[in-house]
Design an enzyme around this catalytic site. Structure first.
Site, short mmCIF file in Angstrom:
data_model
loop_
_atom_site.label_atom_id
_atom_site.label_comp_id
_atom_site.label_asym_id
_atom_site.label_seq_id
_atom_site.Cartn_x
_atom_site.Cartn_y
_atom_site.Cartn_z
N TYR A 69 -1.10 -26.51 -16.14
CA TYR A 69 -1.22 -25.92 -15.04
C TYR A 69 -2.38 -24.78 -15.08
CZ TYR A 69 -0.04 -22.20 -11.49
OH TYR A 69 0.03 -21.32 -10.65
N LYS A 73 -5.82 -24.69 -12.76
CA LYS A 73 -6.33 -23.24 -12.12
C LYS A 73 -7.65 -22.95 -12.92
CE LYS A 73 -2.81 -23.14 -9.23
NZ LYS A 73 -2.86 -23.03 -8.05
N THR A 104 7.70 -15.81 -4.63
CA THR A 104 7.46 -17.21 -4.08
C THR A 104 8.80 -18.06 -4.53
OG1 THR A 104 6.01 -18.19 -5.59
CG2 THR A 104 4.93 -16.99 -3.62
#
Length: 158
Positions: A69, A73, A104
C-alpha cells in the site's frame, strides 16, 4: 479531479500473495495513471485545468504491515511530480493530496480512540476536510507538483 477507490490489504510482505500485491498496485497506482491519461486530452483545451491525485501519509512515511500500500501511494508522488512537469507548459496543474486517518469505510475497523492518541489534533479527519483541501488545490492557480498533507499533525508524531 481524479476520483477512484483506493485498495488496502494490510499484511506483512512475506504473507502477501503476488495477486494481492498486483491488485493494490493496479488500483492505487495504475488506476490513477490511467484516469489522468484519459482526462488529459480534454484538459489540453481547458484554461486552468487541474488534477488532484489522492495519496496517503503512509506513502510518505511508510508503515509496518503496509509495504505494498505504501509503495502504491509513494509511486503516486513521483507520478504526480513528473506529470506536473510534463503538462505545466499547457497550463495544467497536478498535485497530490496525502490524507492521514480519515473517517471512511477503509478506517471503519480502526478504533479511533487508539489511533487518535498518535494524532496531535486528537481525532480522525472527515471527508469534508479532505474535500476542502482538494478544492484548495483545484483553485490555487500557482501550485503544481506539490504534496499537501492533511493528517491532523500525524507526521509530526511519526
Amino acid at each position: 479531479m481524479n476520483i477512484y477507490y483506493s485498495v488496502i490489504r494490510d499484511a506483512l510482505l512475506l504473507r502477501m500473495t503476488p495477486e494481492e500485491m498486483v491488485a493494490v498496485l493496479h488500483t492505487n497506482l495504475l488506476g490513477s495513471m490511467l484516469t489522468c491519461r484519459a482526462a488529459l486530452r480534454s484538459m489540453l483545451h481547458t484554461q486552468g485545468a487541474a488534477i488532484v491525485n489522492i495519496g496517503s501519509v503512509v506513502g510518505l512515511k511508510g508503515n509496518s504491515g503496509q509495504c505494498v500500500y505504501s509503495a502504491s501511494k509513494a509511486g503516486l508522488e513521483g507520478f504526480t511530480r513528473s506529470l506536473a512537469k510534463e503538462v505545466a507548459s499547457r497550463n495544467i496543474r497536478v498535485n497530490l493530496l496525502a490524507p492521514g486517518f480519515i473517517h471512511t469505510d477503509m478506517t471503519a475497523g480502526l478504533r479511533e480512540e487508539a489511533g487518535a492518541r498518535s494524532i496531535p489534533l486528537g481525532r480522525f479527519g472527515t471527508p469534508d476536510e479532505i474535500a476542502q483541501a482538494a478544492l484548495f488545490l483545484l483553485e490555487s492557480s500557482y501550485i503544481t507538483g506539490q504534496v499537501l498533507v492533511v493528517d491532523g499533525g500525524l507526521q509530526l508524531a511519526m
